[in-house]
Enzyme design. Structure first.
Site, mmCIF file in Angstrom:
data_model
loop_
_atom_site.group_PDB
_atom_site.id
_atom_site.type_symbol
_atom_site.label_atom_id
_atom_site.label_comp_id
_atom_site.label_asym_id
_atom_site.label_seq_id
_atom_site.Cartn_x
_atom_site.Cartn_y
_atom_site.Cartn_z
ATOM 1 N N GLY A 94 0.828 -1.209 0.000
ATOM 2 C CA GLY A 94 0.000 0.000 0.000
ATOM 3 C C GLY A 94 0.857 1.250 0.000
ATOM 4 O O GLY A 94 2.012 1.243 -0.444
ATOM 5 N N THR A 126 -4.086 -2.960 -1.285
ATOM 6 C CA THR A 126 -4.612 -2.649 0.052
ATOM 7 C C THR A 126 -6.124 -2.818 0.036
ATOM 8 O O THR A 126 -6.773 -2.470 -0.962
ATOM 9 C CB THR A 126 -4.292 -1.223 0.543
ATOM 10 O OG1 THR A 126 -5.114 -0.938 1.686
ATOM 11 C CG2 THR A 126 -4.525 -0.146 -0.481
ATOM 12 N N ILE A 127 -6.642 -3.329 1.135
ATOM 13 C CA ILE A 127 -8.108 -3.397 1.223
ATOM 14 C C ILE A 127 -8.697 -1.993 1.316
ATOM 15 O O ILE A 127 -9.865 -1.793 1.013
ATOM 16 C CB ILE A 127 -8.595 -4.248 2.430
ATOM 17 C CG1 ILE A 127 -8.183 -3.616 3.774
ATOM 18 C CG2 ILE A 127 -8.131 -5.683 2.331
ATOM 19 C CD1 ILE A 127 -8.949 -4.190 4.971
ATOM 20 N N ASP A 128 -7.894 -1.012 1.745
ATOM 21 C CA ASP A 128 -8.415 0.343 1.997
ATOM 22 C C ASP A 128 -8.740 1.111 0.707
ATOM 23 O O ASP A 128 -9.464 2.102 0.754
ATOM 24 C CB ASP A 128 -7.395 1.176 2.791
ATOM 25 C CG ASP A 128 -7.005 0.532 4.105
ATOM 26 O OD1 ASP A 128 -7.768 -0.308 4.602
ATOM 27 O OD2 ASP A 128 -5.921 0.865 4.624
ATOM 28 N N MET A 176 -12.667 -1.306 8.523
ATOM 29 C CA MET A 176 -11.328 -0.717 8.424
ATOM 30 C C MET A 176 -11.299 0.384 7.356
ATOM 31 O O MET A 176 -12.334 0.796 6.847
ATOM 32 C CB MET A 176 -10.313 -1.804 8.106
ATOM 33 C CG MET A 176 -9.979 -2.698 9.283
ATOM 34 S SD MET A 176 -8.703 -3.889 8.804
ATOM 35 C CE MET A 176 -8.193 -4.507 10.395
ATOM 36 N N GLY A 177 -10.090 0.822 7.012
ATOM 37 C CA GLY A 177 -9.941 1.806 5.938
ATOM 38 C C GLY A 177 -9.052 2.981 6.264
ATOM 39 O O GLY A 177 -8.936 3.906 5.469
ATOM 40 N N ARG A 231 -25.819 -2.692 19.738
ATOM 41 C CA ARG A 231 -24.612 -3.501 19.964
ATOM 42 C C ARG A 231 -23.555 -3.138 18.925
ATOM 43 O O ARG A 231 -23.888 -2.923 17.750
ATOM 44 C CB ARG A 231 -24.923 -5.002 19.777
ATOM 45 C CG ARG A 231 -25.878 -5.580 20.772
ATOM 46 C CD ARG A 231 -25.160 -5.900 22.095
ATOM 47 N NE ARG A 231 -26.015 -6.672 22.975
ATOM 48 C CZ ARG A 231 -26.926 -6.168 23.802
ATOM 49 N NH1 ARG A 231 -27.125 -4.866 23.845
ATOM 50 N NH2 ARG A 231 -27.644 -6.961 24.571
ATOM 51 N N GLN A 277 -11.760 -8.860 7.716
ATOM 52 C CA GLN A 277 -11.859 -8.166 6.421
ATOM 53 C C GLN A 277 -10.650 -8.399 5.532
ATOM 54 O O GLN A 277 -10.683 -8.130 4.337
ATOM 55 C CB GLN A 277 -12.001 -6.653 6.640
ATOM 56 C CG GLN A 277 -13.298 -6.258 7.297
ATOM 57 C CD GLN A 277 -13.213 -4.867 7.930
ATOM 58 O OE1 GLN A 277 -13.602 -3.893 7.324
ATOM 59 N NE2 GLN A 277 -12.703 -4.793 9.149
ATOM 60 N N ARG A 278 -9.536 -8.850 6.114
ATOM 61 C CA ARG A 278 -8.325 -9.039 5.318
ATOM 62 C C ARG A 278 -8.048 -10.500 4.993
ATOM 63 O O ARG A 278 -7.051 -10.803 4.331
ATOM 64 C CB ARG A 278 -7.110 -8.455 6.066
ATOM 65 C CG ARG A 278 -7.118 -6.967 6.230
ATOM 66 C CD ARG A 278 -5.752 -6.367 6.002
ATOM 67 N NE ARG A 278 -4.704 -6.963 6.767
ATOM 68 C CZ ARG A 278 -4.073 -6.373 7.813
ATOM 69 N NH1 ARG A 278 -4.434 -5.172 8.199
ATOM 70 N NH2 ARG A 278 -3.096 -6.982 8.415
HETATM 71 O O1 F6P Z 1 -4.125 -0.788 5.705
HETATM 72 C C1 F6P Z 1 -4.845 -1.955 5.893
HETATM 73 C C2 F6P Z 1 -5.407 -2.017 7.283
HETATM 74 O O2 F6P Z 1 -6.155 -3.197 7.387
HETATM 75 C C3 F6P Z 1 -6.214 -0.787 7.722
HETATM 76 O O3 F6P Z 1 -7.505 -0.788 7.191
HETATM 77 C C4 F6P Z 1 -6.147 -0.905 9.211
HETATM 78 O O4 F6P Z 1 -6.290 0.349 9.824
HETATM 79 C C5 F6P Z 1 -4.782 -1.457 9.443
HETATM 80 O O5 F6P Z 1 -4.382 -2.080 8.240
HETATM 81 C C6 F6P Z 1 -4.679 -2.464 10.564
HETATM 82 O O6 F6P Z 1 -3.341 -2.767 10.742
HETATM 83 P P1 F6P Z 1 -2.772 -3.997 11.550
HETATM 84 O O7 F6P Z 1 -2.964 -5.232 10.723
HETATM 85 O O8 F6P Z 1 -1.347 -3.666 11.729
HETATM 86 O O9 F6P Z 1 -3.555 -4.087 12.823
#
Ligand code: F6P
Length: 361
Positions: free
Chosen positions: A123, A146-148, A190-191, A274, A282-283
């Site tokens: 990214g 990147t997922i973002d 995330m993002g 909640r 998400q990853r």
């Molecule tokens: O940049 C990708 C991401 O998943 C972001 O969306 C998130 O803020 C960050 O990485 C989380 O990072 P880590 O895996 O280091 O907790």
């Protein structure tokens, strides 16, 4: 179809290094596969897979640093999430116990690993490292992931579509329990400072209120929408909140924003709420078809760029056309959702709230 097949365009290139750095995402293995196969099949050059990102490249010793990837290594990995090479975050100079800017650690790595070029897959942070390497004379090419989806000058990065699918399925699942219990479920996605995941995932899943970092939210607008829905007989709501959101007034603790918003909603509306933090779910998992295809095309293009000696460039897609852009342009800022984005307009038209009077009215 393959203009350079069998032709070693850049005769100096015998071995290409490949590094996956920063947070992982689905599609990295598709890149590893396509880089390896393209280098072998089209150019007859080797690919050296570097273990655990830039940090591994400069801190590991001997065989721990990685290996030459064969076509066989690249087989059977297309559908799997993550990266078979491993990845790492963090300051590379610090990890190596050096002062910032001591590029001799990379000179050593390039020469010890016999790398003639390096493909940097990652990214914004990885592209920044790629840029620094390039300006210090290293032959590098970037592949954006990147997922973002926050990398500049490419319409999309691989990993994004896979994460959006996961968010969509999560929201689909949350609908039935929210309805059954007449609750407000606040889903945190995330993002970083960009709202692409909240916007696309929220629209795909039919979230009722989407909170993006690019549109500062107003608590009263959120409460009103929840009440209005309740009055219309919709006794549940799904709020999708991006991890990087900010209120229009004041500030808010960034961690666990869903918990904070959920507590506020329950206190003000008296409707049970909640939080659901999707986090690293998400990853994970296999890449979608779209991400496999995108990652493959970026990877093939990256090898072509290396073999043409077009260093300091990053593979990109703009308006459905594959292209390359100078990494120096990419690192200037992160790509955030423009407030006039067509998907915001579409969401508003189907009755979605953005928790902002300016947008909702
Ligand atoms: O940049 C990708 C991401 O998943 C972001 O969306 C998130 O803020 C960050 O990485 C989380 O990072 P880590 O895996 O280091 O907790």
């Amino acid at each position: 179809l393959i203009p350079y097949k069998g032709e070693k365009l850049n005769k100096r290139i015998q071995r290409i290094g490949l590094v996956t750095a920063g947070g992982d995402c689905p599609g990295l293995n598709a890149v590893i596969r396509a880089v390896t196969k393209t280098a072998h099949n089209d150019y007859g050059v080797e690919v050296f897979g570097v273990r655990d990102g830039f940090v591994g490249m400069v801190t590991y010793k001997g065989v721990d640093r990685g290996k030459v990837l064969t076509n066989r290594d690249a087989s059977g990995i297309l559908a799997s999430g993550g990266t078979i090479l491993g990845t790492a975050r963090g300051d590379v100079f610090q990890a190596a116990g050096k002062e910032e800017g001591e590029y001799s650690i990379f000179e050593d790595a390039f020469s010890e690993l016999k790398l003639d070029a390096l493909i940097c897959t990652g990214g914004e942070g990885t592209q920044l490292m790629a840029h620094k390497l390039y300006t210090h004379g290293f032959p590098v090419v970037g592949v954006p992931k990147t997922i973002d989806n926050d990398v500049m000058h490419t319409d999309v990065t691989f990993g994004f579509d896979s994460a959006v699918s996961i968010i969509m399925k999560a929201i689909d699942n949350l609908h039935s329990t929210a309805m059954s219990h007449h609750r407000v479920l606040v889903v945190e996605v995330m993002g970083r400072s960009a709202g692409w995941l909240a916007l696309a995932g929220g629209v795909a899943g039919g979230g009722d209120i989407l909170l993006l970092p690019e549109i500062p939210y107003e608590e009263e607008v959120i409460f009103k929408r929840v009440w209005d829905r309740s009055k219309q007989g919709k006794r549940f709501s799904i709020v999708v909140v991006a991890e990087g959101v900010k209120p229009q007034e004041g500030d808010v603790e960034k961690r666990e924003i869903a918990r904070y918003i959920s507590t506020l909603i329950q206190r003000e509306t008296k409707i049970e709420s909640r939080p659901v933090i999707l986090g690293h779910l998400q990853r994970g998992g296999p890449p979608t078809a779209y991400d496999r295809i995108l990652a493959t095309q970026f990877a093939v293009m990256a090898v072509d760029l290396v073999m043409k000696g077009r260093f300091g460039q990053m593979a990109a897609i703009q308006g459905n056309q594959f292209t390359s852009v100078p990494v120096s342009e990419v690192i200037k800022k992160v790509k955030r959702v423009p407030q006039d984005h067509s998907l915001i307009r579409a969401a508003l038209s189907v009755g979605t709230s953005f928790g902002s009077a300016k947008f909702d009215s």
